[in-house]
Scaffold this motif. Structure first.
Motif, mmCIF file in Angstrom:
data_model
loop_
_atom_site.group_PDB
_atom_site.id
_atom_site.type_symbol
_atom_site.label_atom_id
_atom_site.label_comp_id
_atom_site.label_asym_id
_atom_site.label_seq_id
_atom_site.Cartn_x
_atom_site.Cartn_y
_atom_site.Cartn_z
ATOM 1 N N VAL A 330 0.842 -1.391 0.006
ATOM 2 C CA VAL A 330 0.100 -0.064 -0.033
ATOM 3 C C VAL A 330 0.798 1.183 0.104
ATOM 4 C CG1 VAL A 330 -1.732 1.231 1.323
ATOM 5 C CG2 VAL A 330 -2.111 -1.138 1.043
ATOM 6 N N THR A 331 2.000 1.242 1.013
ATOM 7 C CA THR A 331 2.899 2.611 0.813
ATOM 8 C C THR A 331 3.645 2.656 -0.324
ATOM 9 O OG1 THR A 331 4.623 1.345 2.052
ATOM 10 C CG2 THR A 331 3.200 2.394 3.471
ATOM 11 N N LYS A 332 3.823 1.363 -1.169
ATOM 12 C CA LYS A 332 4.472 1.467 -2.384
ATOM 13 C C LYS A 332 3.574 2.009 -3.443
ATOM 14 C CE LYS A 332 8.201 -1.986 -1.410
ATOM 15 N NZ LYS A 332 8.620 -3.063 -2.078
ATOM 16 N N TYR A 333 2.359 1.653 -3.440
ATOM 17 C CA TYR A 333 1.383 2.244 -4.345
ATOM 18 C C TYR A 333 1.355 3.768 -4.144
ATOM 19 C CZ TYR A 333 -3.114 2.770 -6.719
ATOM 20 O OH TYR A 333 -4.068 3.121 -7.644
ATOM 21 N N PHE A 334 1.120 4.089 -2.812
ATOM 22 C CA PHE A 334 1.127 5.736 -2.866
ATOM 23 C C PHE A 334 2.335 6.285 -3.392
ATOM 24 C CE2 PHE A 334 -1.952 5.079 0.333
ATOM 25 C CZ PHE A 334 -2.595 6.248 0.679
ATOM 26 N N MET A 335 3.493 5.778 -3.205
ATOM 27 C CA MET A 335 4.651 6.426 -3.865
ATOM 28 C C MET A 335 4.908 6.289 -5.232
ATOM 29 S SD MET A 335 7.394 8.275 -3.061
ATOM 30 C CE MET A 335 7.299 8.204 -1.189
ATOM 31 N N ASN A 336 4.807 4.999 -5.731
ATOM 32 C CA ASN A 336 5.024 4.680 -6.996
ATOM 33 C C ASN A 336 4.082 5.596 -7.972
ATOM 34 O OD1 ASN A 336 6.960 3.254 -6.243
ATOM 35 N ND2 ASN A 336 6.240 1.307 -6.290
ATOM 36 N N LYS A 337 2.943 5.426 -7.676
ATOM 37 C CA LYS A 337 1.750 6.063 -8.519
ATOM 38 C C LYS A 337 1.645 7.550 -8.459
ATOM 39 C CE LYS A 337 -2.994 5.168 -10.618
ATOM 40 N NZ LYS A 337 -3.857 4.210 -10.976
ATOM 41 N N TYR A 338 1.687 7.894 -7.231
ATOM 42 C CA TYR A 338 1.463 9.449 -7.026
ATOM 43 C C TYR A 338 2.626 10.121 -6.147
ATOM 44 C CZ TYR A 338 -3.477 8.202 -7.723
ATOM 45 O OH TYR A 338 -4.912 7.954 -8.185
ATOM 46 N N ARG A 339 3.630 9.518 -5.911
ATOM 47 C CA ARG A 339 4.648 10.422 -5.438
ATOM 48 C C ARG A 339 4.052 11.123 -4.039
ATOM 49 N NH1 ARG A 339 9.675 10.437 -7.988
ATOM 50 N NH2 ARG A 339 9.269 10.194 -10.295
ATOM 51 N N VAL A 340 3.433 10.031 -3.278
ATOM 52 C CA VAL A 340 2.886 10.373 -2.018
ATOM 53 C C VAL A 340 3.466 9.409 -0.935
ATOM 54 C CG1 VAL A 340 0.797 10.847 -0.464
ATOM 55 C CG2 VAL A 340 1.011 11.713 -2.724
ATOM 56 N N GLU A 341 4.073 10.154 0.043
ATOM 57 C CA GLU A 341 4.483 9.350 1.199
ATOM 58 C C GLU A 341 3.716 9.171 2.273
ATOM 59 O OE1 GLU A 341 8.454 9.025 4.090
ATOM 60 O OE2 GLU A 341 7.188 11.041 4.098
ATOM 61 N N ILE A 342 3.153 7.896 2.687
ATOM 62 C CA ILE A 342 2.783 7.382 3.997
ATOM 63 C C ILE A 342 3.432 6.521 4.557
ATOM 64 C CG2 ILE A 342 0.231 8.106 3.450
ATOM 65 C CD1 ILE A 342 -0.190 5.048 3.589
ATOM 66 N N SER A 343 3.619 6.112 5.933
ATOM 67 C CA SER A 343 4.684 5.173 6.419
ATOM 68 C C SER A 343 4.044 4.132 7.166
ATOM 69 C CB SER A 343 5.557 6.177 7.681
ATOM 70 O OG SER A 343 6.208 6.999 6.998
ATOM 71 N N VAL A 353 0.535 -1.138 11.649
ATOM 72 C CA VAL A 353 -0.322 0.296 11.350
ATOM 73 C C VAL A 353 0.378 1.055 10.108
ATOM 74 C CG1 VAL A 353 -1.084 0.665 13.518
ATOM 75 C CG2 VAL A 353 1.046 1.607 12.743
ATOM 76 N N TRP A 354 -0.407 1.756 9.337
ATOM 77 C CA TRP A 354 -0.077 3.004 8.556
ATOM 78 C C TRP A 354 -0.151 4.068 9.371
ATOM 79 C CZ3 TRP A 354 -4.113 0.183 5.939
ATOM 80 C CH2 TRP A 354 -3.560 -0.731 4.971
ATOM 81 N N ARG A 355 0.909 5.113 8.897
ATOM 82 C CA ARG A 355 0.883 6.403 9.888
ATOM 83 C C ARG A 355 0.811 7.528 8.743
ATOM 84 N NH1 ARG A 355 5.932 7.105 13.005
ATOM 85 N NH2 ARG A 355 6.931 5.855 11.176
ATOM 86 N N VAL A 356 -0.187 8.307 9.088
ATOM 87 C CA VAL A 356 -0.404 9.672 8.006
ATOM 88 C C VAL A 356 -0.124 10.700 8.760
ATOM 89 C CG1 VAL A 356 -2.050 10.634 6.637
ATOM 90 C CG2 VAL A 356 -2.039 8.165 6.550
ATOM 91 N N GLY A 357 0.877 11.565 8.325
ATOM 92 C CA GLY A 357 1.136 12.924 9.094
ATOM 93 C C GLY A 357 0.245 13.993 8.524
ATOM 94 N N VAL A 371 -5.154 11.668 -0.066
ATOM 95 C CA VAL A 371 -4.906 10.499 0.809
ATOM 96 C C VAL A 371 -6.018 9.244 0.764
ATOM 97 C CG1 VAL A 371 -4.089 9.543 3.139
ATOM 98 C CG2 VAL A 371 -3.077 11.601 2.261
ATOM 99 N N LEU A 372 -6.960 9.867 1.091
ATOM 100 C CA LEU A 372 -8.202 9.117 0.991
ATOM 101 C C LEU A 372 -8.475 8.186 -0.107
ATOM 102 C CD1 LEU A 372 -10.589 11.185 3.414
ATOM 103 C CD2 LEU A 372 -9.401 9.039 4.077
ATOM 104 N N LYS A 373 -8.320 9.124 -1.246
ATOM 105 C CA LYS A 373 -8.492 8.483 -2.676
ATOM 106 C C LYS A 373 -7.376 7.571 -2.991
ATOM 107 C CE LYS A 373 -7.989 10.344 -7.492
ATOM 108 N NZ LYS A 373 -6.634 9.475 -7.636
ATOM 109 N N ILE A 374 -6.286 7.857 -2.746
ATOM 110 C CA ILE A 374 -5.325 6.884 -2.855
ATOM 111 C C ILE A 374 -5.328 5.721 -2.043
ATOM 112 C CG2 ILE A 374 -2.700 6.648 -3.266
ATOM 113 C CD1 ILE A 374 -2.521 9.320 -3.360
ATOM 114 N N MET A 375 -5.567 5.557 -0.789
ATOM 115 C CA MET A 375 -6.157 4.385 -0.140
ATOM 116 C C MET A 375 -7.078 3.716 -0.506
ATOM 117 S SD MET A 375 -5.210 3.043 2.757
ATOM 118 C CE MET A 375 -4.073 4.046 3.856
ATOM 119 N N LYS A 376 -8.088 4.189 -0.832
ATOM 120 C CA LYS A 376 -9.232 3.533 -1.379
ATOM 121 C C LYS A 376 -8.751 2.680 -2.609
ATOM 122 C CE LYS A 376 -13.865 3.621 -2.980
ATOM 123 N NZ LYS A 376 -13.846 2.796 -4.366
ATOM 124 N N GLU A 377 -8.041 3.415 -3.486
ATOM 125 C CA GLU A 377 -7.507 2.635 -4.749
ATOM 126 C C GLU A 377 -6.494 1.667 -4.477
ATOM 127 O OE1 GLU A 377 -5.429 5.323 -7.442
ATOM 128 O OE2 GLU A 377 -7.116 6.678 -7.595
#
Length: 389
Positions: A330-343, A353-357, A371-377
Motif C-alpha cells: 500500500v505504501t509503495k502504491y502511494f509512492m510509485n503512482k502518486y509520489r505521496v509518502e505515508i509510512s 499500522v500505517w501512519r499519516v502525518g 490520501v483517502l482517494k489513494i488509500m481506496k485505490e
C-alpha cells in the motif's frame, strides 16, 4: 592520484518532488525555501544574530513561554532529547520515563548513557498516562526528572500535559516534555502548565527543513544545570554555551559552534508564517483536518489504531492494517503512482499500522482527500490481487 573524482558527481543532482504525508519531515512552503537562498552571513555577524533574536521571539510564542533560555540545538529532534538528558542528568540521578512508544524507549537509552538511574513506567502503544498514575510513580520513585512525550508518533497517542507540572513541583521534580511531533498542531503552554524543559523539531508542524531542535529551559531547570557537581558531558549540547551563543544570558555572545545559517533563515521564515496564522487557528486547522481524515477512513471501513478520539494526536494518525493486506504494498502504491509518502509503523507499532502525518504546510483538506482517494485505490488493488490467489 589513486582515487579519481567520482563519476556520479559529474551529473546534475536529481531531486523529485514528493508530497510528504508521513510522520515527518513535512514539505516546506515556497517562502521557506526562498529564505535559504539568501546570502550567507558569518555566524556572529550582527545581522545574523538579529535574525537569531527574531527566531527566539517566534519560539517563545510557539512554546508560550517568557523563559530567558529559548534557543536551538543544531541537529534534529534527537538532538533536543540528547540536550535534555545531558544537561539535566548527572550520574545516579533518578529519571522517571513514561514510556508508551519508541520515543520513551529512546529517552531511556539516552538517559542510561549518561549513567542516570532510569526508572520506567509503561503503557501499551496507543495508551496514555493518567494524573493519578503519574503521581503514584512520583511518590514511589522520587525522581529528579519526569519525562513525557506529548505526541508519540509511533502510535499516534496524545499525552495530556495539563496538571502534570503542579504535580512535579509538589514533589520537587523537573518536568521534561518531548513535543517533536505535536508542537504547533495541538495546544501547548510551557509556563502555564509548569513545563521545565520542552523541545521540538523544525521539520514537523513548523514546516522548516530538518536541521535544528528548538528547546526551552525554565528557571528551575537552569538552576539544576548551574548546581551540577560535574560538568555537562557534551560540549556541543551544553545549554550554558548554547544560551550564550543565542543571546539568552545577558553576556556578550561567544563562539560555540558555527550555526546553520541558512537553516536559521528558513526557521525564521517558517515562524513568521506560524505567527501570521496564529496558534489558535493553527490548532483548529489540525483538528479539523484530522477529523476529516478519521471520518474518511471510517467510511473506507478502516479502523483507527487508537479507538478513543481524545487520545489521538491530530498530527499523526495511525490506521490498523486489515488482515490479509500487505502494508508495504500500500505504501509503495502511494509512492510509485502518486509520489505521496505515508509510512508504516515504528517500534511497537511496526507492521501493525500505517501512519499519516498532518503537519503544518501539508495539513490541508485537499491533501486529506488525496490520501483517502489513494488509500481506496490501493486497497481495491490489494483486493483484486487477493481474489486472484
Amino acid at each position: 592520484m589513486s582515487i579519481p573524482p567520482p563519476e556520479c558527481l559529474k551529473s546534475p543532482m536529481h531531486v523529485p518532488s514528493k508530497l510528504l504525508m508521513g510522520p515527518g519531515p513535512s514539505n516546506s512552503p515556497p517562502q521557506v525555501h526562498q529564505a535559504m537562498l539568501k546570502p550567507l552571513l558569518g555566524h556572529l555577524h550582527p545581522e545574523f544574530t538579529q535574525i537569531m533574536d527574531e527566531v527566539k521571539e517566534g519560539l517563545r510564542y510557539l512554546f508560550q513561554t517568557k523563559s530567558d533560555v529559548v534557543c536551538c540545538v543544531s541537529g534534529t529532534g534527537h538532538a533536543g532529547m540528547e540536550a535534555t538528558m545531558c544537561n539535566l542528568l548527572e550520574p545516579n540521578d533518578v529519571i522517571l520515563i513514561a514510556q508508551n512508544g519508541i520515543w520513551g524507549e529512546r529517552a531511556a537509552d539516552m538517559a542510561s548513557r549518561h549513567e542516570a538511574d532510569v526508572r520506567v513506567i509503561k503503557k501499551p502503544a496507543g495508551e496514555i498516562f493518567q494524573l493519578d498514575e503519574l503521581e503514584a510513580a512520583l511518590k514511589e520513585h522520587r525522581p529528579a526528572v519526569l519525562f513525557l512525550v506529548q505526541g508519540e508518533s509511533s502510535s499516534g497517542a496524545l499525552q495530556p500535559i495539563y496538571g502534570v507540572g503542579p504535580l512535579c513541583q509538589k514533589y520537587g521534580v523537573l518536568l521534561a516534555v518531548d513535543a517533536v511531533a505535536s508542537l504547533g498542531g495541538v495546544p501547548f503552554f510551557m509556563d502555564q502548565w509548569g513545563v521545565d524543559v520542552v523541545y521540538t523539531g523544525t521539520q514537523k508542524v513548523i514546516s522548516a527543513p530538518p536541521s535544528m531542535a528548538p528547546i526551552a529551559f525554565s528557571d528551575r531547570a537552569m538552576a539544576k544545570v548551574r548546581a551540577r557537581k560535574k560538568p555537562i558531558r557534551s560540549f556541543y549540547a551544553d545549554i550554558t554555551w548554547l544560551a550564550n551563543y543565542w543571546g539568552c544570558d545577558g553576556s556578550p555572545r561567544k563562539y560555540h559552534h558555527t550555526g546553520p545559517v541558512s537553516s536559521v533563515y528558513a526557521l525564521r521564515e517558517a515562524l513568521s508564517l506560524v505567527c501570521a496564522e496564529g496558534l489558535e487557528s493553527l490548532w483548529a486547522r489540525h483538528a479539523a483536518c484530522a477529523q476529516r481524515l478519521h471520518d474518511g477512513l471510517t467510511a473506507l471501513n478502516l479502523q483507527l489504531f487508537i479507538s478513543d478520539p481524545a487520545k489521538r494526536t491530530p498530527t499523526v494518525t495511525t490506521i490498523k492494517v486489515p488482515e490479509g493486506v500487505d502494508w508495504m504494498k500500500v505504501t509503495k502504491y502511494f509512492m510509485n503512482k502518486y509520489r505521496v509518502e505515508i509510512s508504516g509503523g515504528l517500534g511497537p507499532s511496526a507492521g501493525l499500522v500505517w501512519r499519516v502525518g498532518l503537519m503544518g504546510y501539508n495539513c490541508t483538506s485537499d491533501n486529506v482527500d488525496l490520501v483517502l482517494k489513494i488509500m481506496k485505490e490501493a486497497l481495491d488493488q490489494q483486493s483484486i490481487i487477493t481474489s486472484k490467489l
